[in-house]
Design a protein around this motif. Structure first.
Motif, mmCIF file in Angstrom:
data_model
loop_
_atom_site.group_PDB
_atom_site.id
_atom_site.type_symbol
_atom_site.label_atom_id
_atom_site.label_comp_id
_atom_site.label_asym_id
_atom_site.label_seq_id
_atom_site.Cartn_x
_atom_site.Cartn_y
_atom_site.Cartn_z
ATOM 1 N N MET A 1 54.454 -24.625 24.993
ATOM 2 C CA MET A 1 53.955 -25.892 24.468
ATOM 3 C C MET A 1 54.208 -27.019 25.460
ATOM 4 O O MET A 1 55.286 -27.628 25.476
ATOM 5 C CB MET A 1 54.651 -26.196 23.132
ATOM 6 N N PRO A 2 53.233 -27.337 26.298
ATOM 7 C CA PRO A 2 53.435 -28.345 27.347
ATOM 8 C C PRO A 2 53.731 -29.736 26.821
ATOM 9 O O PRO A 2 54.355 -30.548 27.509
ATOM 10 C CB PRO A 2 52.121 -28.309 28.126
ATOM 11 N N GLY A 3 53.314 -30.033 25.594
ATOM 12 C CA GLY A 3 53.549 -31.362 25.033
ATOM 13 C C GLY A 3 55.008 -31.664 24.780
ATOM 14 O O GLY A 3 55.396 -32.833 24.650
ATOM 15 N N LEU A 4 55.848 -30.639 24.719
ATOM 16 C CA LEU A 4 57.272 -30.857 24.479
ATOM 17 C C LEU A 4 57.956 -31.565 25.638
ATOM 18 O O LEU A 4 59.066 -32.077 25.486
ATOM 19 C CB LEU A 4 57.974 -29.525 24.213
ATOM 20 N N LYS A 5 57.292 -31.600 26.783
ATOM 21 C CA LYS A 5 57.865 -32.285 27.939
ATOM 22 C C LYS A 5 57.881 -33.799 27.745
ATOM 23 O O LYS A 5 58.599 -34.504 28.448
ATOM 24 C CB LYS A 5 57.074 -31.926 29.195
ATOM 25 N N ASP B 1 34.065 -28.796 15.075
ATOM 26 C CA ASP B 1 34.810 -30.056 14.996
ATOM 27 C C ASP B 1 36.236 -29.828 14.513
ATOM 28 O O ASP B 1 37.185 -30.422 15.031
ATOM 29 C CB ASP B 1 34.101 -31.045 14.065
ATOM 30 N N ALA B 2 36.390 -28.965 13.516
ATOM 31 C CA ALA B 2 37.709 -28.740 12.939
ATOM 32 C C ALA B 2 38.672 -28.062 13.899
ATOM 33 O O ALA B 2 39.892 -28.192 13.755
ATOM 34 C CB ALA B 2 37.588 -27.903 11.659
ATOM 35 N N THR B 3 38.143 -27.353 14.884
ATOM 36 C CA THR B 3 39.006 -26.621 15.805
ATOM 37 C C THR B 3 39.121 -27.277 17.177
ATOM 38 O O THR B 3 39.831 -26.759 18.042
ATOM 39 C CB THR B 3 38.494 -25.179 15.995
ATOM 40 N N THR B 4 38.463 -28.394 17.367
ATOM 41 C CA THR B 4 38.521 -29.041 18.682
ATOM 42 C C THR B 4 38.902 -30.516 18.597
ATOM 43 O O THR B 4 38.900 -31.218 19.605
ATOM 44 C CB THR B 4 37.169 -28.918 19.415
ATOM 45 N N TYR B 5 39.225 -30.988 17.388
ATOM 46 C CA TYR B 5 39.661 -32.377 17.192
ATOM 47 C C TYR B 5 40.924 -32.338 16.353
ATOM 48 O O TYR B 5 40.874 -32.310 15.127
ATOM 49 C CB TYR B 5 38.554 -33.179 16.499
ATOM 50 N N ASN B 6 42.074 -32.266 17.011
ATOM 51 C CA ASN B 6 43.316 -31.983 16.304
ATOM 52 C C ASN B 6 44.480 -32.852 16.768
ATOM 53 O O ASN B 6 44.533 -33.243 17.933
ATOM 54 C CB ASN B 6 43.741 -30.515 16.516
ATOM 55 N N ASN B 7 45.406 -33.087 15.866
ATOM 56 C CA ASN B 7 46.726 -33.599 16.216
ATOM 57 C C ASN B 7 47.691 -32.419 16.236
ATOM 58 O O ASN B 7 47.911 -31.776 15.206
ATOM 59 C CB ASN B 7 47.219 -34.625 15.188
ATOM 60 N N GLN C 1 45.189 -23.671 17.913
ATOM 61 C CA GLN C 1 45.235 -25.133 17.934
ATOM 62 C C GLN C 1 45.324 -25.738 16.533
ATOM 63 O O GLN C 1 45.597 -26.923 16.382
ATOM 64 C CB GLN C 1 44.020 -25.707 18.670
ATOM 65 N N ASN C 2 45.108 -24.928 15.508
ATOM 66 C CA ASN C 2 45.187 -25.413 14.132
ATOM 67 C C ASN C 2 46.465 -24.990 13.430
ATOM 68 O O ASN C 2 46.586 -25.132 12.218
ATOM 69 C CB ASN C 2 43.972 -24.949 13.337
ATOM 70 N N GLY C 3 47.443 -24.468 14.199
ATOM 71 C CA GLY C 3 48.738 -24.189 13.598
ATOM 72 C C GLY C 3 49.062 -22.735 13.364
ATOM 73 O O GLY C 3 49.928 -22.418 12.540
ATOM 74 N N ALA C 4 48.375 -21.832 14.074
ATOM 75 C CA ALA C 4 48.632 -20.404 13.917
ATOM 76 C C ALA C 4 50.096 -20.090 14.197
ATOM 77 O O ALA C 4 50.771 -20.808 14.939
ATOM 78 C CB ALA C 4 47.723 -19.616 14.875
ATOM 79 N N PRO C 5 50.592 -19.003 13.617
ATOM 80 C CA PRO C 5 49.890 -18.129 12.668
ATOM 81 C C PRO C 5 50.100 -18.517 11.216
ATOM 82 O O PRO C 5 49.484 -17.934 10.327
ATOM 83 C CB PRO C 5 50.530 -16.764 12.945
ATOM 84 N N ILE C 6 50.943 -19.528 10.960
ATOM 85 C CA ILE C 6 51.241 -19.921 9.583
ATOM 86 C C ILE C 6 51.569 -21.416 9.547
ATOM 87 O O ILE C 6 52.343 -21.914 10.359
ATOM 88 C CB ILE C 6 52.414 -19.079 9.009
ATOM 89 N N ARG C 7 50.965 -22.114 8.615
ATOM 90 C CA ARG C 7 51.179 -23.546 8.487
ATOM 91 C C ARG C 7 51.165 -23.931 7.015
ATOM 92 O O ARG C 7 50.933 -23.096 6.128
ATOM 93 C CB ARG C 7 50.103 -24.327 9.235
ATOM 94 N N LEU C 8 51.352 -25.189 6.769
ATOM 95 C CA LEU C 8 51.342 -25.745 5.421
ATOM 96 C C LEU C 8 50.119 -26.648 5.279
ATOM 97 O O LEU C 8 49.695 -27.276 6.250
ATOM 98 C CB LEU C 8 52.619 -26.562 5.207
ATOM 99 N N ILE C 9 49.548 -26.690 4.090
ATOM 100 C CA ILE C 9 48.519 -27.671 3.766
ATOM 101 C C ILE C 9 48.920 -28.349 2.459
ATOM 102 O O ILE C 9 49.083 -27.692 1.426
ATOM 103 C CB ILE C 9 47.122 -27.034 3.621
ATOM 104 N N ASP D 1 41.756 -33.390 22.053
ATOM 105 C CA ASP D 1 41.242 -32.121 22.556
ATOM 106 C C ASP D 1 42.298 -31.311 23.306
ATOM 107 O O ASP D 1 42.026 -30.196 23.754
ATOM 108 C CB ASP D 1 40.003 -32.329 23.434
ATOM 109 N N ASP D 2 43.507 -31.836 23.436
ATOM 110 C CA ASP D 2 44.570 -31.094 24.124
ATOM 111 C C ASP D 2 44.924 -29.775 23.443
ATOM 112 O O ASP D 2 45.120 -28.762 24.129
ATOM 113 C CB ASP D 2 45.819 -31.964 24.268
#
Length: 322
Positions: free
Chosen positions: A181-185, A76-82, A221-229, A91-92
């Motif tokens: 990143m296709p969403g940038l379009k 769930d954590a890796t397939t339901y993301n913003n 999809q979770n922000g690799a390779p480095i993100r903030l929490i 799921d994109d």
């Protein structure tokens, strides 16, 4: 052994294959109905099962900052993301983030510091001892997860570059590469994605510079390779795929507060007493495979981390500084 009722003609018996297909169809319909606005659970499960092999990321468990609540499943954590850089649907990211190239990768730490530096991801991984912290993650849309994150306090990195006394804020800038990143379009936001924290928020020990989850390197999809929490704030404050960390004197303009200032303020602390213009923030649903059938639970101020962060906002009107 199967007993046949002599009153039933063989032509009236539904073949086993059709029954099983029908059951699967009904399951799909039910899940689809349960996931209005939450994507297809079956598709997300399929993506999770066909994901690339996962690389381990050893980390020492941090008892002090970890919740004991039931963890969200890895699937769930890796397939339901913003992650709008890869699309608007939940799921994109799981569908399209595989094209993200996470090696080589560098992060520039710059601005109002004595020792600006650009570090590659391998140097960042070794900069401080890795910890595992089980944090709640609360999304502004009303859903939440409990995830074991792997990283170290952002303060380790900031102390290394020696912030100037005039540095009051930290700006975080994410990768924006249309080839990957296709969403940038889609002009959802003014790319690249930008977020920010006040200096004392960035230096708080809860603020985690994150490289992994579930004891493994971050999935793309979770922000690799480095993100903030930043666990006491809504999820969009936790920037993904970072390329620049900049210390500033003035409050940076963040992507969502620039795009929709009435809905997303700079602070964006989890606050059940302050409703989003389009929905309440008083309750949430944990992502646990049940979609809209998951029971609502009461949202806690600062997402339950008030003992560590409430003092940062002493005397502030948190309805005004939302």
């Amino acid at each position: 052994m199967i007993f046949k009722d002599p009153r039933i003609h063989p032509s009236q018996i539904t073949p086993r294959a059709i029954v099983e297909n029908r059951r699967q169809w009904l399951k799909t319909i039910a899940l689809g109905s349960a996931a209005v606005g939450m994507g297809s659970w079956l598709e997300r499960d399929a993506f999770a099962k066909t994901a690339a092999p996962r690389e381990k990321l050893p980390a020492k468990f941090n008892e002090q900052y970890s919740t004991r609540e039931t963890q969200t499943s890895y699937e769930d954590a890796t397939t339901y993301n913003n992650f709008y850089e890869f699309g608007m649907d939940k799921d994109d990211p799981a569908k399209f983030a595989d094209r993200l190239q996470t090696r080589p990768w560098t992060v520039s730490i710059e601005g109002m510091v004595k020792k600006p530096v650009t570090l590659d991801i391998d140097a960042l991984l070794k900069l401080a001892p890795m910890e595992e912290r089980v944090y709640r993650l609360r999304c502004v849309e009303g859903w939440s997860m409990v995830i074991p994150w792997n990283g170290y306090a952002l303060s380790h990195l900031l102390n290394r570059v020696e912030p100037l006394g005039s540095a009051k804020y930290v700006e975080f800038i994410s990768l924006a590469d249309p080839k990957q990143m296709p969403g940038l379009k889609r002009p959802v936001l003014n790319w690249p994605y930008r977020e920010g924290l006040r200096m004392d928020e960035a230096m708080n020990p809860l603020t985690l510079l994150t490289f992994g989850m579930y004891g493994e390197l971050l999935p793309k999809q979770n922000g690799a390779p480095i993100r903030l929490i930043v666990p006491w704030k809504y999820g969009f404050k936790s920037s993904k795929s970072l390329v620049t960390i900049r210390l500033t004197e003035k409050q940076p303009l963040t992507s969502w507060s620039a795009s929709a200032p009435r809905e997303y303020g700079f602070y964006s602390n989890v606050n059940p007493a302050v409703s989003h213009p389009r929905w309440s923030q008083a309750t949430e649903r944990r992502i646990d495979g049940r979609g809209i059938f998951a029971p609502k639970i009461k949202t806690e101020p600062f997402n339950g981390y008030g003992e560590y962060v409430a003092k940062l906002y002493a005397g502030m009107d948190l309805r005004k500084f939302y």
